[in-house]
Scaffold this active site. Structure first.
Site, mmCIF file in Angstrom:
data_model
loop_
_atom_site.group_PDB
_atom_site.id
_atom_site.type_symbol
_atom_site.label_atom_id
_atom_site.label_comp_id
_atom_site.label_asym_id
_atom_site.label_seq_id
_atom_site.Cartn_x
_atom_site.Cartn_y
_atom_site.Cartn_z
ATOM 1 N N PHE A 117 0.759 -1.199 0.033
ATOM 2 C CA PHE A 117 0.058 0.079 0.065
ATOM 3 C C PHE A 117 0.837 1.266 0.130
ATOM 4 C CE2 PHE A 117 -4.215 1.474 0.936
ATOM 5 C CZ PHE A 117 -5.168 0.430 0.315
ATOM 6 N N GLN A 237 -7.139 15.469 3.086
ATOM 7 C CA GLN A 237 -6.649 14.577 2.084
ATOM 8 C C GLN A 237 -7.344 14.280 0.967
ATOM 9 O OE1 GLN A 237 -5.817 10.255 2.646
ATOM 10 N NE2 GLN A 237 -4.036 11.114 2.761
ATOM 11 N N HIS A 239 -7.624 12.167 -2.134
ATOM 12 C CA HIS A 239 -7.375 10.855 -2.332
ATOM 13 C C HIS A 239 -6.851 10.705 -4.155
ATOM 14 C CE1 HIS A 239 -7.072 6.448 -3.409
ATOM 15 N NE2 HIS A 239 -7.035 6.229 -2.119
ATOM 16 N N LEU A 249 -14.301 6.144 -4.689
ATOM 17 C CA LEU A 249 -13.005 5.711 -4.385
ATOM 18 C C LEU A 249 -12.556 4.542 -4.979
ATOM 19 C CD1 LEU A 249 -10.647 6.629 -2.469
ATOM 20 C CD2 LEU A 249 -11.474 4.914 -0.835
ATOM 21 N N GLU A 252 -6.321 2.285 -3.279
ATOM 22 C CA GLU A 252 -4.603 2.196 -3.669
ATOM 23 C C GLU A 252 -4.343 0.945 -3.837
ATOM 24 O OE1 GLU A 252 -3.567 5.351 -0.736
ATOM 25 O OE2 GLU A 252 -1.659 4.151 -0.289
ATOM 26 N N ARG A 283 -0.475 9.581 -0.496
ATOM 27 C CA ARG A 283 -1.380 10.196 -1.306
ATOM 28 C C ARG A 283 -1.248 11.614 -1.814
ATOM 29 N NH1 ARG A 283 -6.344 7.226 1.897
ATOM 30 N NH2 ARG A 283 -5.520 5.204 1.120
ATOM 31 N N HIS A 364 -11.122 13.152 0.614
ATOM 32 C CA HIS A 364 -11.298 11.764 1.149
ATOM 33 C C HIS A 364 -11.248 11.832 2.766
ATOM 34 C CE1 HIS A 364 -11.068 7.636 1.272
ATOM 35 N NE2 HIS A 364 -9.951 7.522 1.722
ATOM 36 N N ARG A 406 -2.517 11.431 5.743
ATOM 37 C CA ARG A 406 -2.586 9.982 6.528
ATOM 38 C C ARG A 406 -2.300 9.047 5.165
ATOM 39 N NH1 ARG A 406 -6.129 6.491 5.415
ATOM 40 N NH2 ARG A 406 -7.943 7.785 4.656
#
Lengths: 607, 250
Positions: A117, A237, A239, A249, A252, A283, A364, A406
């Site tokens: 990830f 954030q 994404h 979404l 990832e 991100r 996100h 994050r």
């Protein structure tokens, strides 16, 4: 009005709320969970790719490496003690979830299967590591279901479709909440020794978002109105991979399985921006890269999107180039990413096994929120002064383990780790604490506010104000920001707040499931948070993580290794007129890991 | 394109609207790729704020917005206008009491859910190494399909046996029970099979197959119900689910 009394009141029934409820009740507390949704509708259920924990089931891993990735991913704004707790507790929390029956995917040896990830590496940034524990691409769904199941098993008391609209304070402590029972419109007071907010984020503030309609920031807004500061609100954030125009979404995990981002020239452009880990950079880095590609005219057909390509031929070509022996087939992609394939087929008519997916960054996750310590206790200032009886966990809270950005999978880690710690702390607290009485007339102010809303006979519908707020925040307080635009956003949001206060109209005057009224009230919460977000963004004159200022492009560790605390200056929670806040920058970032290990000291972030 | 929505309305608080009735709304500038949920929002936000329905995630995962759309149970956020044409009829799911417009009382549904012990049971000592219980990929695969359930109620409220007798636990509760009955780590399978062998359990299923196409998660519900029936008949879950070869990955 009805009054209910419990040891502990948990507001919100996503992963953090259910985890807290479970551990508080296992610890002997009498717990009520109050949620505006049926618990299984909570947004935790949409989390896809995995939950990070250094189990090392495929290759060596270490919680200290996880903590390092978290701190680095957060661009050194994360409190390092919190990042350490997050990474260390993640292992126990994930194992406990498995013991509760969570159906993780398995390795041939029967252990929990893990995938790569973004931003997760071994040995302090050396190479990507398989740390994300997964259950297909519906890990969040499995966590939410498992926790709800266990709460039923433990006979936790649920108040479903009760919408919390106010928090009650007395004698310097939190003593409960006021909620509207949606089915009847009746107000209920929940009186308890401990109250934990786990109400999620506020992505609906932005035009393109992965967030559910319910994510309007109510919990954060009501606590702010009652005097609790909001921490680090400028960090939101985006994404990198939302479905074009819709924002849904795309995990990832697609890139974790080998998918790559491609511009109109067919270039894998992340090679330019993050030479070492490329598409698996954190991100904020990837979202900015996509914006820059689009700005340079490299979007697909020159438009504002790029491709995410997970076709086996593409993945295998880059695997071969990287000298890896692994190859993928269409069948494996179907098996590992079934929901993603379904979304693309249903909403885009695109089959990702045969065609690339059109994507753009999508709002996100709120890194900021209600400030807490590592036991989920709400703290009021730079001295970490605890507000007795009040707790927060999950996205609405700011521990701050995520800092300025994050890492993927860490939201699920956050909510199980700090929901669990909060639940344990509450079980301990209610054993020795006395029940503080309710304030006089506990519902008077919120009743007056709803009366005012109902009586509003202006010209502007909530939907019009909401759409304008969303566009303004997207355009001016999005991936890239600069002073002039942020000021524009501040002015527009104030204008919208004025309209909301003086010129609102809506149709439904009933009491039963008056979703018209509730949506209007939710808009009020979001407008307050939008104002706080924009003001915090204007004040921070540096670029760090998700906060990227075009007029201040460098990170400034000399002046800005501090958290932003936006403190309410209003005399009453529903004061009309402009949002008045005082920004405080005295809360220093915790650098306790750096003090003993120089590898944790702030340095330039390179992927 | 222009689209006409015909929506089943009911509002017990307003005299004259307190009996179920149809109301039409016209929308223009509709894109074929728009979701029904977006259109319901446009009606609510632009024309009539009193229209009440549940929704949250808007992409088919939370299970809030199950409705009967052109006569078929769907999630409003997972069906596009292009698949329905320019006349779209929306009504509440059947078999549960209507509370207001498209909102039904979900309590009877969740009561059936709670009745089948929908939680993991294994009180044996945990692994001594402090780590996860082991499970082979093959054993994990056996109940994969039924872990996808989002409790939206599309299946249960499409079932004629449930319409005829609301005491029947219904397909969704059986799916939930299946997820644990066929989990090699769980130890309460026999208790669940006993519950489902009762008169309001699995034998009320007449294999009408309405549930399977109603499922927005593509769970093979009728098959899962059949597997539970077999387990009750055989007194064991052994040999019922064959797992095709799983490619082992290093």
């Amino acid at each position: 009005m009805q009054t209910h009394q419990f040891d502990a009141i948990i507001v919100g029934a996503g992963g953090a709320g259910l985890m807290a409820a479970l551990y508080a009740s296992k610890g002997g507390a009498n717990v009520a969970v109050v949620s505006k949704l049926y618990p299984t509708r909570s947004h935790t259920g949409t989390a896809q790719g995995g939950i990070g924990a250094a189990l090392g089931n495929h290759e060596p891993d270490n919680p200290l490496w996880h903590a390092y990735d978290t701190v680095k991913g957060g661009d050194y704004l994360a409190d390092q003690n919190a990042a350490k707790v997050l990474a260390e507790n993640a292992i126990d929390a994930v194992i406990e979830l498995e013991h509760m029956g969570l159906p993780f995917d398995r390795t041939p040896e029967g252990r929990i299967s893990q995938r790569r990830f973004g931003g997760h590496t071994s040995n302090f940034g050396e190479k990507p590591v398989r740390r994300a524990c997964h259950a297909a691409d519906r890990t969040g769904h499995m966590i939410l279901q498992t926790l709800y199941q266990q709460c039923i098993k433990n006979q936790v008391r649920f108040f479903d479709e009760y919408h919390v609209v106010d928090v009650l304070m007395n004698r310097g402590a939190c003593v409960g909440v006021v909620a509207v029972q949606l089915g009847t419109g009746e107000l209920h007071v929940f009186h308890g020794k401990a109250t934990l907010f786990a109400t999620g984020g506020w992505g609906k503030m932005f035009q393109v978002t992965s967030n559910a309609h319910s994510l309007t920031g109510d919990g954060a807004a009501v606590t702010f109105r009652r005097g609790v500061p909001m921490q680090d609100m400028e960090f939101f954030q985006f994404h990198p991979t939302g479905i074009y125009k819709m924002g849904i979404l795309i995990t990832e995990g697609v890139r974790g399985e080998g998918g790559v981002l491609i511009n109109r020239h067919g270039e894998r452009f992340m090679e330019k921006y993050a030479p070492r880990i490329k598409d698996l950079a954190s991100r904020d880095v990837v979202s900015r890269a996509i914006y820059l590609e689009i700005r340079d005219g490299n979007g697909i057909q020159g438009k504002d999107y790029v491709y995410l390509d997970v076709r086996p031929e593409t993945v295998n070509r880059y695997l071969a180039e990287a000298g890896e022996s692994r190859r993928v087939t269409g069948e494996e992609i179907e098996k590992k990413l079934p929901d993603i394939l379904d979304f693309c087929r249903v909403y885009l008519g695109v089959d990702p096994v045969k065609e690339p997916m059109p994507i753009q960054p999508t709002a996100h996750y709120a890194m900021g929120g209600i400030p807490t310590n590592v036991d989920a206790e709400v703290v009021m200032d730079e001295n970490w002064t605890v507000l007795p009886g009040m707790y927060a966990a999950g996205e609405c809270a700011c521990v701050s383990c995520h800092g300025a950005n994050r890492l993927g999978t860490n939201s699920l880690v956050d909510l199980v780790v700090f929901g669990r710690r909060g639940g344990m702390k509450i079980a301990e607290f209610v054993k020795q604490a006395d029940l503080i009485p309710l304030p006089a007339n506990p519902t008077a102010e919120i009743e007056a506010e709803f009366k005012r809303l109902r009586a509003s006979k202006g010209k502007i519908r909530p939907g019009q104000i909401r759409a304008k707020m969303q566009k303004t925040m997207m355009d001016y307080v999005g991936v890239f920001r600069e002073a002039k635009g942020i000021q524009q956003a501040i002015d527009t949001v104030e204008e919208l707040r004025h309209q909301y206060q003086t010129d609102l109209v809506f149709d439904d005057q009933g009491y039963r499931f008056n979703t018209d009224l509730i949506e209007a009230w939710e808009l009020g919460a979001m407008l307050d948070l939008a104002a706080i977000t924009a003001q915090s963004a204007l004040a921070r004159t540096e670029s760090r993580g998700a906060h990227s200022r075009e007029d201040f492009q460098q990170r400034d560790d000399v002046n800005w290794l501090v958290h932003t605390l936006a403190c309410p200056k209003q005399a009453s929670p529903y004061q009309t007129g402009p949002m008045e806040i005082e920004l405080n920058f005295k809360k220093k970032v915790d650098l306790s890991l750096a003090e003993v290990d120089p590898r944790f000291a702030p340095k330039e972030r390179v992927y | 394109m222009d689209v006409t929505f015909r929506i089943r309305r009911y509002n017990p608080e307003i005299p004259g609207k307190d009996k179920p009735h149809w109301q039409e709304f016209k929308l223009s500038d509709v894109e074929p790729t728009d979701r029904v949920l977006e259109m319901l929002h446009r009606i609510k936000w632009e024309q009539d704020g009193t229209l009440a329905f549940r929704r949250s995630c808007a992409h088919g995962v939370c299970g809030s917005d199950a409705m009967r759309i052109n006569g078929v149970n769907r999630l409003a956020c997972k069906v596009l206008v292009r698949d329905l044409g320019n006349r779209i009829q929306v009504e509440p799911i059947l078999g549960l009491p209507v509370l207001k417009d498209l909102i039904v009382d979900m309590e009877p549904f969740f009561e059936h859910y709670r009745a089948v012990m929908p939680f993991f049971v294994n009180d044996t000592p945990l692994p001594a190494d402090g780590r996860e219980r082991l499970q082979s990929p093959e054993d994990r695969e056996k109940f994969d399909d039924t872990t996808k359930c989002i409790l939206c109620a599309c299946c249960t409220t499409a079932c004629p046996s449930f319409w005829a007798n609301g005491k029947y636990v219904g397909p969704a509760a059986i799916v939930q029970a299946h997820r644990f009955i066929f989990d090699s780590r769980d130890l309460a399978g026999d208790d669940r099979l006993d519950i489902l062998a009762s008169p309001d359990g699995v034998w009320r299923c007449r294999t009408i197959f309405n549930c399977t196409p109603a499922c927005p998660r593509d769970i093979e519900i009728t098959k899962a119900i059949g597997e539970v029936k077999l387990a009750i008949r055989n007194g064991s879950t052994e040999g019922i689910i064959e797992v095709r070869d799983i490619k082992h990955e290093a």
